[in-house]
Design an enzyme around this catalytic site. Structure first.
Site, mmCIF file in Angstrom:
data_model
loop_
_atom_site.group_PDB
_atom_site.id
_atom_site.type_symbol
_atom_site.label_atom_id
_atom_site.label_comp_id
_atom_site.label_asym_id
_atom_site.label_seq_id
_atom_site.Cartn_x
_atom_site.Cartn_y
_atom_site.Cartn_z
ATOM 1 N N HIS A 131 0.837 -1.201 0.000
ATOM 2 C CA HIS A 131 0.000 0.000 0.000
ATOM 3 C C HIS A 131 0.872 1.252 0.000
ATOM 4 C CE1 HIS A 131 -3.174 -2.810 1.276
ATOM 5 N NE2 HIS A 131 -4.017 -1.902 0.794
ATOM 6 N N LYS A 135 -0.577 4.947 4.640
ATOM 7 C CA LYS A 135 -1.458 3.998 5.343
ATOM 8 C C LYS A 135 -1.052 3.866 6.807
ATOM 9 C CE LYS A 135 -3.761 -0.433 4.867
ATOM 10 N NZ LYS A 135 -5.059 0.177 5.246
#
Ligand SMILES: NC(=O)C1=CN([C@@H]2O[C@H](COP(=O)(O)OP(=O)(O)OC[C@H]3O[C@@H](n4cnc5c(N)ncnc54)[C@H](OP(=O)(O)O)[C@@H]3O)[C@@H](O)[C@H]2O)C=CC1
Ligand SMILES: O=C(O)C1=N[C@H](C(=O)O)C[C@H](O)C1
Length: 233
Positions: A131, A135
């Site tokens: 990701h 995040k």
């Protein structure tokens, strides 16, 4: 449908675009603590906020009779308490670690593959999720749901970031600039690998799934998931 957006960051903005394109109205864009008055005209609230705010946001909605679609990850230590609050207030709730159609199909594929692999001791399992660097949680909510699908169908009893024990699924979480979300499960043997991967190209699939879930929940009472919404049972 009148929507209150709880969390107006990357996902909140994407959901706004999708909702407007489907003729819905955004009546609140919330990026901080809010009062009942801020959301009183909403038919539904969609929470894509931050782990530390999700529980309070969700339960405030239940106490005010507003159905909730929750996509925030990293708050599930309080999931059971949220469910109890939903039931007490006769509310309506959908949590999904991932709202995209593709990932929900991938969840089924993962469970089926795990079932097939469960007796094959020559294969070692591993999971990787990638990701973007903003995040806040690791591993991703999607990776945890995938691990739960494997645990249900094999002799694995848990998951762990990086160095897992013999009965655990090792999850590697990588953070790379601008990656919307990639999840892979690999079964490795001395002679070959079997790997399945879901790659999100952008956030549109997450947003569309959340808006479809919001449309679906109107008029309902109870606790549901994306299998109910997408008819995947
Ligand atoms: N289930 C799914 O399909 C998906 C889930 N997600 C999850 O959704 C969440 C949000 O993701 P993303 O939009 O990328 O993150 P962002 O950081 O871009 O957005 C989060 C927003 O929440 C705001 N916020 C902070 N405190 C509160 C509060 N008390 N109430 C409401 N909002 C608040 C932040 O404001 P500020 O910046 O001012 O602090 C920010 O604008 C994450 O948990 C992510 O993992 C993401 C994609 C798909
Ligand atoms: O934070 C994100 O961006 C995402 N979060 C969800 C997760 O934790 O699984 C879903 C998606 O992978 C994007």
């Amino acid at each position: 449908m009148k929507i209150a957006l709880l969390g107006y960051g990357k996902m909140g903005k994407m959901i706004e675009q999708t909702a407007i394109s489907r003729n819905h109205e955004i009546i609140a864009k919330i990026d901080n603590e809010f009062t009942a008055g801020d959301i009183k005209n909403a038919d539904v609230a969609i929470d894509f906020s931050i782990p530390s705010a999700a529980f309070n946001n969700i339960t405030t909605c239940f106490k005010n009779g507003i159905p909730v679609i929750s996509g925030t990850t990293g708050w599930l230590d309080k999931y059971d308490e949220a469910i109890a609050c939903c039931k007490k207030n006769n509310g309506a709730f959908i949590y999904a670690s991932n709202f995209s159609l593709g990932v929900n199909i991938f969840f089924q594929l993962n469970a089926y593959l795990a079932q097939m692999m469960s007796g094959l001791k020559e294969y070692q399992i591993g999971m990787e999720e990638i990701h973007h660097t903003q995040k806040l949680d690791a591993p991703s909510g999607t990776a945890i749901t995938l691990a739960e699908g494997i645990i249900k169908n094999t002799s694995k009893t848990g998951w762990k970031l990086d160095h897992a024990g013999e009965h655990e699924i090792p999850i590697v979480a990588k953070r790379i600039e601008n990656v919307p979300g990639t999840h892979s499960i690999r079964y490795s043997s001395k002679v070959d690998d079997i790997e399945i991967t879901h790659t999100a190209h952008n956030r549109e699939g997450f947003a569309l799934g959340a808006v479809i879930a919001a449309e679906w929940i109107i008029g309902k009472t109870g606790i549901f998931d994306m299998k109910d919404v997408l008819n995947l049972r």
